[in-house]
Scaffold this motif. Sequence first.
Motif, PDB file in Angstrom:
ATOM      1  N   GLU A  78       1.049   5.660   0.330  1.00  0.00           N
ATOM      2  CA  GLU A  78      -0.090   4.831   0.600  1.00  0.00           C
ATOM      3  C   GLU A  78       0.474   3.110   1.557  1.00  0.00           C
ATOM      4  O   GLU A  78       0.687   2.812   1.761  1.00  0.00           O
ATOM      5  CB  GLU A  78      -1.322   4.731  -0.465  1.00  0.00           C
ATOM      6  CG  GLU A  78      -0.741   5.330  -1.778  1.00  0.00           C
ATOM      7  CD  GLU A  78       0.226   5.966  -2.753  1.00  0.00           C
ATOM      8  OE1 GLU A  78       1.088   5.198  -2.307  1.00  0.00           O
ATOM      9  OE2 GLU A  78       0.349   7.328  -3.141  1.00  0.00           O
ATOM     10  N   PRO A  79      -1.580   2.902   2.739  1.00  0.00           N
ATOM     11  CA  PRO A  79      -1.062   1.768   3.206  1.00  0.00           C
ATOM     12  C   PRO A  79      -0.553   0.602   1.661  1.00  0.00           C
ATOM     13  O   PRO A  79      -1.416   1.504   0.631  1.00  0.00           O
ATOM     14  CB  PRO A  79      -2.794   1.614   3.589  1.00  0.00           C
ATOM     15  CG  PRO A  79      -3.252   2.699   3.786  1.00  0.00           C
ATOM     16  CD  PRO A  79      -2.313   3.642   2.032  1.00  0.00           C
ATOM     17  N   ASP A  80      -0.227  -0.376   2.104  1.00  0.00           N
ATOM     18  CA  ASP A  80       0.143  -1.648   1.625  1.00  0.00           C
ATOM     19  C   ASP A  80       1.568  -1.218   0.859  1.00  0.00           C
ATOM     20  O   ASP A  80       1.547  -2.255   0.073  1.00  0.00           O
ATOM     21  CB  ASP A  80      -0.720  -1.823   0.816  1.00  0.00           C
ATOM     22  CG  ASP A  80      -1.903  -2.492   1.504  1.00  0.00           C
ATOM     23  OD1 ASP A  80      -1.813  -3.513   2.528  1.00  0.00           O
ATOM     24  OD2 ASP A  80      -3.086  -2.721   0.895  1.00  0.00           O
ATOM     25  N   ARG A  81       2.469   0.348   1.027  1.00  0.00           N
ATOM     26  CA  ARG A  81       3.799   0.509  -0.062  1.00  0.00           C
ATOM     27  C   ARG A  81       4.941  -0.727   0.887  1.00  0.00           C
ATOM     28  O   ARG A  81       4.138  -0.576   2.319  1.00  0.00           O
ATOM     29  CB  ARG A  81       3.866   1.723   0.443  1.00  0.00           C
ATOM     30  CG  ARG A  81       5.227   2.618  -0.284  1.00  0.00           C
ATOM     31  CD  ARG A  81       4.731   2.292  -2.301  1.00  0.00           C
ATOM     32  NE  ARG A  81       4.507   3.089  -2.357  1.00  0.00           N
ATOM     33  CZ  ARG A  81       4.849   4.110  -3.111  1.00  0.00           C
ATOM     34  NH1 ARG A  81       5.576   3.092  -4.226  1.00  0.00           N
ATOM     35  NH2 ARG A  81       4.423   4.960  -3.672  1.00  0.00           N
ATOM     36  N   ILE A  82       4.971  -1.005   0.043  1.00  0.00           N
ATOM     37  CA  ILE A  82       6.352  -2.153   0.394  1.00  0.00           C
ATOM     38  C   ILE A  82       7.865  -0.872   1.282  1.00  0.00           C
ATOM     39  O   ILE A  82       7.966   0.193   0.440  1.00  0.00           O
ATOM     40  CB  ILE A  82       6.624  -2.864  -0.144  1.00  0.00           C
ATOM     41  CG1 ILE A  82       5.627  -4.124  -0.004  1.00  0.00           C
ATOM     42  CG2 ILE A  82       8.025  -3.432  -0.025  1.00  0.00           C
ATOM     43  CD1 ILE A  82       5.432  -4.771   0.733  1.00  0.00           C
ATOM     44  N   ARG A 136       4.934  -3.843   4.893  1.00  0.00           N
ATOM     45  CA  ARG A 136       4.312  -3.535   4.981  1.00  0.00           C
ATOM     46  C   ARG A 136       3.777  -1.708   5.230  1.00  0.00           C
ATOM     47  O   ARG A 136       3.119  -2.139   6.307  1.00  0.00           O
ATOM     48  CB  ARG A 136       2.993  -4.554   4.392  1.00  0.00           C
ATOM     49  CG  ARG A 136       2.026  -3.762   3.588  1.00  0.00           C
ATOM     50  CD  ARG A 136       1.354  -4.912   2.942  1.00  0.00           C
ATOM     51  NE  ARG A 136       1.611  -6.041   2.165  1.00  0.00           N
ATOM     52  CZ  ARG A 136       2.116  -7.164   2.361  1.00  0.00           C
ATOM     53  NH1 ARG A 136       2.097  -7.596   3.398  1.00  0.00           N
ATOM     54  NH2 ARG A 136       2.235  -8.092   0.902  1.00  0.00           N
ATOM     55  N   SER A 159       0.269   0.203   7.345  1.00  0.00           N
ATOM     56  CA  SER A 159      -0.348   0.333   7.586  1.00  0.00           C
ATOM     57  C   SER A 159      -1.087   1.526   7.257  1.00  0.00           C
ATOM     58  O   SER A 159      -0.988   2.510   7.615  1.00  0.00           O
ATOM     59  CB  SER A 159      -0.957  -0.751   9.356  1.00  0.00           C
ATOM     60  OG  SER A 159      -0.362   0.314  10.056  1.00  0.00           O
ATOM     61  N   ASP A 179       3.456  -2.924   9.620  1.00  0.00           N
ATOM     62  CA  ASP A 179       3.825  -4.695   9.437  1.00  0.00           C
ATOM     63  C   ASP A 179       5.111  -5.397   9.121  1.00  0.00           C
ATOM     64  O   ASP A 179       5.489  -4.301   8.141  1.00  0.00           O
ATOM     65  CB  ASP A 179       2.446  -5.410   8.656  1.00  0.00           C
ATOM     66  CG  ASP A 179       1.359  -4.911   9.610  1.00  0.00           C
ATOM     67  OD1 ASP A 179       1.419  -4.250  11.164  1.00  0.00           O
ATOM     68  OD2 ASP A 179       0.447  -4.771   8.461  1.00  0.00           O
ATOM     69  N   ILE A 219       7.039  -7.967   7.208  1.00  0.00           N
ATOM     70  CA  ILE A 219       6.940  -9.075   6.587  1.00  0.00           C
ATOM     71  C   ILE A 219       7.811 -10.227   6.775  1.00  0.00           C
ATOM     72  O   ILE A 219       7.642 -11.696   6.358  1.00  0.00           O
ATOM     73  CB  ILE A 219       7.521  -8.051   5.146  1.00  0.00           C
ATOM     74  CG1 ILE A 219       5.583  -8.043   4.794  1.00  0.00           C
ATOM     75  CG2 ILE A 219       6.623  -9.256   3.991  1.00  0.00           C
ATOM     76  CD1 ILE A 219       5.469  -6.647   3.156  1.00  0.00           C
TER      77      ILE A 219
END
Length: 115
Positions: free
Chosen positions: A45-49, A64, A66, A77, A79
């Motif tokens: 999923e998006p925002d998964r680290i 992260r 996108s 992205d 971090i």
Amino acid sequence: FGKKEEEPEEAFQQQEMKVPVGKVHVVSPGGDFVLIRSSKFLTIEPDRILTTIGSGGLETSRLRVSPARKGSFLTADIISGTPNVGDHTLMDYVARQNDPSADPFANDDEIQVLE
């Protein structure tokens, strides 16, 4: 005779692990995002680290995910840190025992080969 201590009731036991996602394929010239070539089609999923691990086995960056993706490629992205082309990417995953719906590999009989 002593009273047996009761353990807190939990519907599911949790087990943390790192799941391989793929390798860093491109680091943007500005150093703000990477393109990852996934070694298999996982639901990420998006925002998964994600964490990148360099050739020496040490963490090189945190990313992260996108929403942008195409085929086996996904973007993330940066971090923190400095990822390098070829770094392995890992996703933190918490497996809940006795819950087959939480297993992203439940229907995957394919053998995965990491390069």
